[in-house]
Design an enzyme around this catalytic site. Sequence first.
Site, PDB file in Angstrom:
ATOM      1  N   LYS A 111       0.731  -1.222  -0.126  1.00 48.20           N
ATOM      2  CA  LYS A 111       0.043  -0.148  -0.202  1.00 48.20           C
ATOM      3  C   LYS A 111       0.876   1.262  -0.018  1.00 48.20           C
ATOM      4  O   LYS A 111       1.829   1.318   0.985  1.00 48.20           O
ATOM      5  CB  LYS A 111      -1.072   0.034   1.162  1.00 48.20           C
ATOM      6  CG  LYS A 111      -1.863   1.246   1.497  1.00 48.20           C
ATOM      7  CD  LYS A 111      -2.587   1.350   2.743  1.00 48.20           C
ATOM      8  CE  LYS A 111      -3.007   2.595   2.789  1.00 48.20           C
ATOM      9  NZ  LYS A 111      -2.427   3.755   2.845  1.00 48.20           N
ATOM     10  N   LEU A 166      -5.388   0.030   6.785  1.00 51.59           N
ATOM     11  CA  LEU A 166      -4.180   0.756   7.030  1.00 51.59           C
ATOM     12  C   LEU A 166      -4.845   2.269   6.597  1.00 51.59           C
ATOM     13  O   LEU A 166      -5.272   2.416   5.747  1.00 51.59           O
ATOM     14  CB  LEU A 166      -2.929   0.348   6.186  1.00 51.59           C
ATOM     15  CG  LEU A 166      -2.352  -0.994   6.472  1.00 51.59           C
ATOM     16  CD1 LEU A 166      -1.236  -0.820   5.550  1.00 51.59           C
ATOM     17  CD2 LEU A 166      -1.690  -0.708   7.719  1.00 51.59           C
ATOM     18  N   ASP A 167      -4.537   3.275   7.486  1.00 55.61           N
ATOM     19  CA  ASP A 167      -4.808   4.549   7.165  1.00 55.61           C
ATOM     20  C   ASP A 167      -4.154   5.257   6.136  1.00 55.61           C
ATOM     21  O   ASP A 167      -3.317   4.619   5.572  1.00 55.61           O
ATOM     22  CB  ASP A 167      -4.924   5.477   8.667  1.00 55.61           C
ATOM     23  CG  ASP A 167      -3.610   5.628   9.113  1.00 55.61           C
ATOM     24  OD1 ASP A 167      -2.507   5.760   8.361  1.00 55.61           O
ATOM     25  OD2 ASP A 167      -3.239   5.454  10.215  1.00 55.61           O
ATOM     26  N   LYS A 168      -4.757   6.435   6.021  1.00 61.52           N
ATOM     27  CA  LYS A 168      -4.084   7.155   4.818  1.00 61.52           C
ATOM     28  C   LYS A 168      -2.674   7.402   4.760  1.00 61.52           C
ATOM     29  O   LYS A 168      -1.937   7.358   3.705  1.00 61.52           O
ATOM     30  CB  LYS A 168      -4.865   8.424   4.427  1.00 61.52           C
ATOM     31  CG  LYS A 168      -4.521   9.164   3.353  1.00 61.52           C
ATOM     32  CD  LYS A 168      -5.317  10.597   3.388  1.00 61.52           C
ATOM     33  CE  LYS A 168      -5.132  11.332   2.105  1.00 61.52           C
ATOM     34  NZ  LYS A 168      -5.749  12.520   2.034  1.00 61.52           N
ATOM     35  N   THR A 170      -0.270   5.653   6.310  1.00 61.63           N
ATOM     36  CA  THR A 170       0.417   4.531   6.629  1.00 61.63           C
ATOM     37  C   THR A 170       0.555   3.758   5.589  1.00 61.63           C
ATOM     38  O   THR A 170      -0.147   3.544   4.748  1.00 61.63           O
ATOM     39  CB  THR A 170      -0.509   3.720   7.706  1.00 61.63           C
ATOM     40  OG1 THR A 170      -0.427   4.489   8.776  1.00 61.63           O
ATOM     41  CG2 THR A 170       0.537   2.443   8.124  1.00 61.63           C
TER      42      THR A 170
END
Length: 322
Positions: A111, A166-168, A170
């Site tokens: 990601k 997973l946050d933006k 990360t």
Amino acid sequence: MRPAVTACAALATAAALWSWLRRRRRRELARRYAYELLGDPRVRRSLDPYPSSTTVAALSALTGVATAKIRKFSAGARDGACARPWHADGAPRAGGRTKRKASHYYFVLHKPLGVVTQRDDASTKTYVPRPGRNDKRWRPWRRQYVPTVYDGLPDGFPPVPSVGRLDKETSGLLLFTDDGALTTRLLRPGSGCEKTYVLDVTGVVSDAALASLSEPLDDVTKHTREKVRTAPARVKVVSRSDEGARVEVVISEGRHHQVRRLAARAGFAVEALHRKAMGPLRLDDLPVGAARPLTPDEVQTLLSNCGLEKKRGPPRPLPVAA
């Protein structure tokens, strides 16, 4: 003139009654033979591989089958009898059919930063929060979106659900699979699936701060709002300088923003956060934004750790474009 009007009214009433009886008969047959209807080739084409919410709602209203069951059926009802993609091996069961082991997709994505782990059934995109009135950059006639991980999936990788988020801000390893039982067991707090993160932090990296980083965290469950206490984390200093340090944190649970909250409690400002491993899975040299299917050994290890190795067949091959 009056007999003609009466005759027309009678014909219209008869046509409406006949149409209503016909629709009622169709609904009765659809509910009586719901799974035979779902197994029809014309219906399967609309279900394969991931039907829209409108299609699922229409079929649910017609057949009386719950939308969740229709989505499960559509995940691989190739012969109209199975609720998942099946393989040819297995033991016979009642009815003359064969109970076979389910097969699923498994792949990982590296990601990148700036994308969210979210999927909207309508557009697979999420809106940017609207700026204030004094912000001149806002253009109400333009559709502004935040990109998602599904927008950047390489060709041939199906948009199956992700295991956790997973946050933006990360980056790192993100697992995708349509195996619901595996996802549930991997996300369960007591599953023992360890997640390894690498943090670039700024601040005074003292022994007391590192000890605070590894201590349990008090949290509240999402639905029942019960107070829980997370398991302790393992902390390892990779490198250290005057401005900050690079720290490796291993946690066995996946609470909301758990690593960032641990760093904030320890007094660190997180410059970057990267997930490098999840259980037996590693990114290795996978480029940012690229994806790869799991090897059979990796899938077998995951299933063995969750007690599903006897209920699953070989991984379903991905239709990756050459």
